[in-house]
Design a protein around this motif. Sequence first.
Motif, PDB file in Angstrom:
ATOM      1  N   THR A  24      -7.555  -2.894 -11.189  1.00 15.72           N
ATOM      2  CA  THR A  24      -7.084  -1.780 -10.368  1.00 15.72           C
ATOM      3  C   THR A  24      -7.449  -1.859  -8.842  1.00 15.72           C
ATOM      4  O   THR A  24      -8.423  -2.695  -8.609  1.00 15.72           O
ATOM      5  CB  THR A  24      -8.042  -0.685 -11.033  1.00 15.72           C
ATOM      6  N   THR A  25      -6.553  -1.418  -7.881  1.00 17.95           N
ATOM      7  CA  THR A  25      -6.669  -1.651  -6.578  1.00 17.95           C
ATOM      8  C   THR A  25      -6.818  -0.339  -5.830  1.00 17.95           C
ATOM      9  O   THR A  25      -6.571   0.963  -6.318  1.00 17.95           O
ATOM     10  CB  THR A  25      -5.514  -2.248  -6.190  1.00 17.95           C
ATOM     11  N   ALA A  26      -7.624  -0.604  -4.686  1.00 19.78           N
ATOM     12  CA  ALA A  26      -7.616   0.529  -3.789  1.00 19.78           C
ATOM     13  C   ALA A  26      -7.333   0.357  -2.585  1.00 19.78           C
ATOM     14  O   ALA A  26      -7.534  -0.829  -1.912  1.00 19.78           O
ATOM     15  CB  ALA A  26      -9.250   1.115  -3.664  1.00 19.78           C
ATOM     16  N   LEU A  33      -5.562   4.693  -5.256  1.00 20.84           N
ATOM     17  CA  LEU A  33      -5.945   3.992  -6.499  1.00 20.84           C
ATOM     18  C   LEU A  33      -4.678   3.633  -7.326  1.00 20.84           C
ATOM     19  O   LEU A  33      -3.876   4.593  -7.814  1.00 20.84           O
ATOM     20  CB  LEU A  33      -7.015   4.447  -7.188  1.00 20.84           C
ATOM     21  N   ARG A  90     -15.784   8.098  -1.885  1.00 18.68           N
ATOM     22  CA  ARG A  90     -16.028   6.861  -1.868  1.00 18.68           C
ATOM     23  C   ARG A  90     -17.374   6.484  -1.969  1.00 18.68           C
ATOM     24  O   ARG A  90     -18.052   7.081  -1.238  1.00 18.68           O
ATOM     25  CB  ARG A  90     -15.338   5.537  -1.203  1.00 18.68           C
ATOM     26  N   TRP A 117      -8.166   6.851   0.272  1.00 25.25           N
ATOM     27  CA  TRP A 117      -7.787   5.503  -0.609  1.00 25.25           C
ATOM     28  C   TRP A 117      -6.784   6.004  -1.590  1.00 25.25           C
ATOM     29  O   TRP A 117      -6.651   7.169  -2.123  1.00 25.25           O
ATOM     30  CB  TRP A 117      -9.021   4.888  -1.260  1.00 25.25           C
ATOM     31  N   ASN A 164     -10.940  -3.437  -3.709  1.00 26.08           N
ATOM     32  CA  ASN A 164     -10.599  -3.224  -2.349  1.00 26.08           C
ATOM     33  C   ASN A 164      -9.688  -4.302  -1.623  1.00 26.08           C
ATOM     34  O   ASN A 164      -9.797  -5.315  -1.803  1.00 26.08           O
ATOM     35  CB  ASN A 164     -11.918  -3.187  -1.338  1.00 26.08           C
ATOM     36  N   ALA A 182     -12.681  -0.399  -8.598  1.00 24.66           N
ATOM     37  CA  ALA A 182     -11.309  -0.827  -8.096  1.00 24.66           C
ATOM     38  C   ALA A 182     -11.616  -1.907  -6.998  1.00 24.66           C
ATOM     39  O   ALA A 182     -12.733  -1.875  -6.257  1.00 24.66           O
ATOM     40  CB  ALA A 182     -10.495   0.081  -7.525  1.00 24.66           C
TER      41      ALA A 182
END
Length: 401
Positions: A184-186, A195, A266, A193, A217, A215
Amino acid sequence: MAQTRSDDENKYSKSLYFNYPALDVSLAFPQATPASIFPPCTSDYYQFANLLTPEEQALRLKVRECVERDVAPIMTKYWEKAEFPFPVVPKLGALNIAGGTIKGYGCPGLSITANAIVTAELARVDASCSSFILFHRSTMLTISLYGSEVQKQKYLSSLAKLDTIACMGITEPGYGSDANGLRTTATKVEGGWVLEGQKRWLGNSTFADVLIITAKNKNTSQINCFIIKKNAPGLQATKIENNIGLRMMQNGDVLLQKVFVPDEDRLPGVNSFQDISKVLGLSRVMAAWQPIGITMGVYDMCHRYLKERKQFGAPLAAFQINQQKLVQMLANVQAMFLMGWRLCKLCESGKMTPGQASLGKSWITLRGRETVALGRELLGGNGILSDFLVAKAGLHELVYL
Ligand SMILES: Cc1cc2nc3c(=O)[nH]c(=O)nc-3n(C[C@H](O)[C@H](O)[C@H](O)COP(=O)(O)OP(=O)(O)OC[C@H]3O[C@@H](n4cnc5c(N)ncnc54)[C@H](O)[C@@H]3O)c2cc1C
């Protein structure tokens, strides 16, 4: 020619399947009290209550009284339907246990031992309710350890009262034990951000108000943590169906499709998987107390059952082979409790190593499975009915990080 059913057959099958009300198990099987009327606690053979402070003992009795009164009578119904028992939430909220060890923000600031005892008392009556609190509490702990002061003020007090519910999202479909490899990316955008990814197994996620999601970064490749609120655009949580363990728990698959998270949501303290591991280490101690509580309940149930149920003109408890199984169960519960208690003391003194937590949890879980299997033998046919607790407990296999 295809066979057709006669009117009589149709009438018969309709009455058989649709018209009979469910029979109360206490009427159907009068020789043993079902777990809806929970048995007294007979499993504290070595008087471990004396190892607890007066406050811990009082809390233990308060929680026990609540779950025996408010959870035991309804758990079979919810278990069969695989539904979460929402009416129980305000009762657990009133106990003021959800905030666990956290101090301030409306949380009770319990000792680690008290937190463990609460976990066991909930699990003694119902492991799903215990897990519900376990996941919620771990998420709160993450906010308290790594959140900003503003985030703590904003979220913790309503979570402590169970007015809002939290869940923690680490596991992904492709990354379970290997959670550090998460995909999972941010992505940083103006003001926040975005996600994207998928999470799996998240307890409470189908109804949680607050989800804490890990997630990667995209700029730094570090693991960060984000607070996502229920109904955020792009967030979708679907219940994992066909679950044979912890059926009242709602574990979900969570899809994150371009979910926007503002900068203020965050968690500033999470910058690597090591930060998350700290929470997982503490959660492992609490997860070890689930089998302790489950086996206490199973022992208590079997103890009463063997005294009530008669065969060959005598209570089942009169036969030595049954006594031997019961004694082995009792010995297991004592050893499990001692191991769990020692883990708490090491943890409270800041000396517990991750290896000690893992060994303790895995050994306790193994003894727990052995104990429940013995209990299942002792109950004969009723060993497979959820009404008598043991079947329900036996299907409960814990697989946490
Ligand atoms: C009831 C329940 C509730 C959960 N709640 C949450 C939650 O709230 N939030 C969350 O993020 N996750 C949650 N999880 C996920 C849980 O953390 C994972 O199930 C766990 O990490 C194991 O991952 P996996 O199921 O993918 O098994 P896998 O990682 O696929 O492992 C399968 C088996 O292989 C073994 N194995 C794996 N790697 C190795 C190795 N290197 N050497 C030897 N053996 C190995 C494992 O021990 C296991 O026996 C929950 C799971 C369950 C069942």
